[in-house]
Design a protein around this motif. Structure first.
Motif, PDB file in Angstrom:
ATOM      1  N   VAL A  55       0.870  -1.170   0.000  1.00  0.00           N
ATOM      2  CA  VAL A  55       0.000   0.000   0.000  1.00  0.00           C
ATOM      3  C   VAL A  55       0.907   1.220   0.000  1.00  0.00           C
ATOM      4  O   VAL A  55       1.831   1.295   0.807  1.00  0.00           O
ATOM      5  CB  VAL A  55      -0.896   0.005   1.255  1.00  0.00           C
ATOM      6  N   SER A  56       0.663   2.152  -0.936  1.00  0.00           N
ATOM      7  CA  SER A  56       1.470   3.375  -0.963  1.00  0.00           C
ATOM      8  C   SER A  56       0.589   4.582  -0.666  1.00  0.00           C
ATOM      9  O   SER A  56      -0.565   4.645  -1.111  1.00  0.00           O
ATOM     10  CB  SER A  56       2.146   3.564  -2.319  1.00  0.00           C
ATOM     11  N   ILE A  57       1.197   5.536   0.070  1.00  0.00           N
ATOM     12  CA  ILE A  57       0.466   6.729   0.535  1.00  0.00           C
ATOM     13  C   ILE A  57       1.380   7.925   0.367  1.00  0.00           C
ATOM     14  O   ILE A  57       2.579   7.825   0.645  1.00  0.00           O
ATOM     15  CB  ILE A  57       0.140   6.581   2.047  1.00  0.00           C
ATOM     16  N   ILE A  58       0.816   9.065  -0.059  1.00  0.00           N
ATOM     17  CA  ILE A  58       1.622  10.293  -0.068  1.00  0.00           C
ATOM     18  C   ILE A  58       1.064  11.273   0.957  1.00  0.00           C
ATOM     19  O   ILE A  58      -0.125  11.201   1.301  1.00  0.00           O
ATOM     20  CB  ILE A  58       1.690  10.950  -1.480  1.00  0.00           C
ATOM     21  N   ASN A  59       1.936  12.185   1.404  1.00  0.00           N
ATOM     22  CA  ASN A  59       1.477  13.143   2.418  1.00  0.00           C
ATOM     23  C   ASN A  59       0.771  14.340   1.800  1.00  0.00           C
ATOM     24  O   ASN A  59       0.307  15.221   2.515  1.00  0.00           O
ATOM     25  CB  ASN A  59       2.622  13.586   3.339  1.00  0.00           C
ATOM     26  N   THR A 117      -1.906   5.957  -3.162  1.00  0.00           N
ATOM     27  CA  THR A 117      -1.488   5.987  -4.571  1.00  0.00           C
ATOM     28  C   THR A 117      -1.453   4.589  -5.191  1.00  0.00           C
ATOM     29  O   THR A 117      -1.549   4.468  -6.419  1.00  0.00           O
ATOM     30  CB  THR A 117      -0.099   6.645  -4.721  1.00  0.00           C
ATOM     31  N   LYS A 118      -1.272   3.554  -4.379  1.00  0.00           N
ATOM     32  CA  LYS A 118      -1.248   2.180  -4.915  1.00  0.00           C
ATOM     33  C   LYS A 118      -1.759   1.201  -3.858  1.00  0.00           C
ATOM     34  O   LYS A 118      -1.457   1.358  -2.672  1.00  0.00           O
ATOM     35  CB  LYS A 118       0.189   1.730  -5.225  1.00  0.00           C
ATOM     36  N   PRO A 128     -10.637  13.679  -9.613  1.00  0.00           N
ATOM     37  CA  PRO A 128     -11.843  13.349  -8.836  1.00  0.00           C
ATOM     38  C   PRO A 128     -11.537  12.651  -7.508  1.00  0.00           C
ATOM     39  O   PRO A 128     -12.091  11.603  -7.207  1.00  0.00           O
ATOM     40  CB  PRO A 128     -12.635  12.470  -9.784  1.00  0.00           C
ATOM     41  N   TYR A 129     -10.618  13.249  -6.747  1.00  0.00           N
ATOM     42  CA  TYR A 129     -10.323  12.805  -5.371  1.00  0.00           C
ATOM     43  C   TYR A 129      -9.756  11.382  -5.329  1.00  0.00           C
ATOM     44  O   TYR A 129      -9.957  10.666  -4.343  1.00  0.00           O
ATOM     45  CB  TYR A 129     -11.592  12.891  -4.489  1.00  0.00           C
ATOM     46  N   PHE A 130      -9.030  10.959  -6.361  1.00  0.00           N
ATOM     47  CA  PHE A 130      -8.458   9.605  -6.366  1.00  0.00           C
ATOM     48  C   PHE A 130      -7.699   9.337  -5.056  1.00  0.00           C
ATOM     49  O   PHE A 130      -6.734  10.037  -4.726  1.00  0.00           O
ATOM     50  CB  PHE A 130      -7.487   9.433  -7.542  1.00  0.00           C
ATOM     51  N   GLY A 131      -8.109   8.328  -4.326  1.00  0.00           N
ATOM     52  CA  GLY A 131      -7.397   7.842  -3.132  1.00  0.00           C
ATOM     53  C   GLY A 131      -7.324   8.778  -1.947  1.00  0.00           C
ATOM     54  O   GLY A 131      -6.677   8.461  -0.953  1.00  0.00           O
ATOM     55  N   ALA A 132      -7.987   9.956  -2.037  1.00  0.00           N
ATOM     56  CA  ALA A 132      -7.703  11.029  -1.078  1.00  0.00           C
ATOM     57  C   ALA A 132      -8.504  10.954   0.217  1.00  0.00           C
ATOM     58  O   ALA A 132      -9.611  10.418   0.260  1.00  0.00           O
ATOM     59  CB  ALA A 132      -7.967  12.374  -1.740  1.00  0.00           C
TER      60      ALA A 132
END
Ligand code: BGC
Length: 378
Positions: free
Chosen positions: A63-67, A73-74, A103-107
């Motif tokens: 699982v990938s996350i950005i700040n 993200t994945k 459109p708020y992907f993953g947010a």
């Protein structure tokens, strides 16, 4: 020392038990590697560094996350044939995520997930106006919601969790109170992604947090989600008007295309719902964390279980995806109905609906919401 036959046999037994124990330990180690977190530079936003954190569990799920926006993200999971694939929509780089119309992907979504009618709401006799960003309504927190801000990120001990913190100041996007928000993303050993939200405020406010991740469980092999089988434990849903604002009624799903009480292909009756599914289901549940929805994709065998503490879920079938987004992962064209969301939430426009569960948060209280997406195969 003289070893007789019986003693000798015993010694062999002990040695072989010891060997078995060692090899069991080794094979166990191979099957279940320790969880790890790696980081990668993901650019800068408003002068602040953006990092992508990738959590890998013992079985290899990632699982990938950005700040930026606390965006997922994945999510890379295994299909029943053993192959791995990314089951969520997104972009190759930060430019994609910051583009107008993303459109708020993953947010992460806040302060108020989904719509507030005309942005207006009243607390203790005072009327507030949240920023308008969607055909005269306020959607997903306004012009610069929690999906468009930089969160402080830290890796928690144990290498399975990332903590994100954000301070939303008094008045931001038209919401009262300094609001401290914390979100912890955890990837467990049993392939579950847990999202735990907590928040507190210094003035009475409204709050409705969620995550807007879009799934296509074929991992890009099908350009739509029509063959995904969805099941939602809900006997009722909240119908909406033409502006997608709830009318305030709770209607029975029985005998309508909204009935997902038993697994049903998304494509089966989608034509009978104008534009596709974009509604809040009223979950059959008590307080606390409970399994409330499932999605099964038969070709990959991927099976997603959703559990939440929330009273509602927005099942959105990607109706407004129109193939126009740029910088998408591997150049994939995200057309209408490419992916679906299952946004766990309080009901849209609750502050203006007396019959809906309250979304008020007062000073001294702690807001909690937990949602768990668990992946397996069948
Ligand atoms: C809403 C849709 C909206 C979409 C934005 C969903 O949660 O229900 O109406 O268009 O988010 O991507």
């Amino acid at each position: 020392m003289k070893i007789n036959l019986t003693n000798g046999l015993c010694l062999v037994c002990i040695l072989s038990i010891f060997n078995m124990a060692c090899s069991f330990n080794n094979s166990n180690k191979n099957a279940m590697a320790a969880p790890k977190i790696t980081t990668q530079n993901f650019g800068t936003f408003e002068g602040k560094p953006i990092t992508e954190y990738t959590l890998t569990n013992g079985s290899g799920m990632q699982v990938s996350i950005i700040n930026y926006g606390g965006i997922l993200t994945k999510i890379i999971t295994q299909a029943k044939d053993g192959s791995w694939g990314d089951v969520i929509t997104g972009y190759d780089s930060l430019e994609g995520y910051v583009q107008k119309g993303n459109p708020y992907f993953g947010a992460l979504i806040g302060r108020y997930a989904n719509r507030l009618a005309k942005g207006k709401y009243t607390i203790d006799g005072v009327t507030y106006k949240a920023a308008i960003n969607n055909h005269g309504q306020s959607l997903h927190g306004g012009l610069k919601g929690f999906d468009k801000v930089v969160w402080n990120a830290s890796i928690l001990p144990g290498d399975s969790s990332i903590q994100l913190d954000y301070l939303s100041i008094d008045g931001e996007e038209g919401y009262p109170g300094n609001l401290k928000v914390q979100v912890v993303y955890t990837l467990t050993a049993n392939n579950a992604l847990q999202i735990a939200y907590t928040a507190s405020t210094d003035k009475t406010t409204v709050l409705n947090l969620t995550n807007h991740v879009y799934f296509n469980l074929t991992a890009g092999k099908s350009p739509n989600i029509y063959d995904h089988l969805v099941q939602i434990n809900a006997n009722k849903y909240t119908p909406v008007d033409t502006s997608l604002i709830p009318t305030g009624e709770l209607l029975d799903v029985k005998g309508t295309p909204m009935d997902f009480t038993t697994p049903k292909k998304v494509g089966q009756e989608i034509d009978q719902v104008a534009g596709g599914y974009d509604h809040n289901w009223v979950l059959n549940k008590a307080e606390g964390l409970q399994e409330i929805a499932h999605v099964y994709e038969p070709t990959s065998g991927r099976y997603l279980t959703v559990a939440t503490t929330e009273p509602g879920i927005q099942f959105y079938s990607g109706n407004f995806l129109d193939g126009s987004l740029t910088g998408t992962k591997k150049g994939i064209i995200y057309n209408k109905h490419y992916a679906l969301t299952l946004e766990t939430q309080h009901f849209p426009d609750s502050p203006n609906q007396t019959g809906f569960p309250s979304t008020i948060l007062k000073p001294g209280e702690t807001y909690h919401q937990t949602t768990v997406y668990t992946f397996s195969t069948k």
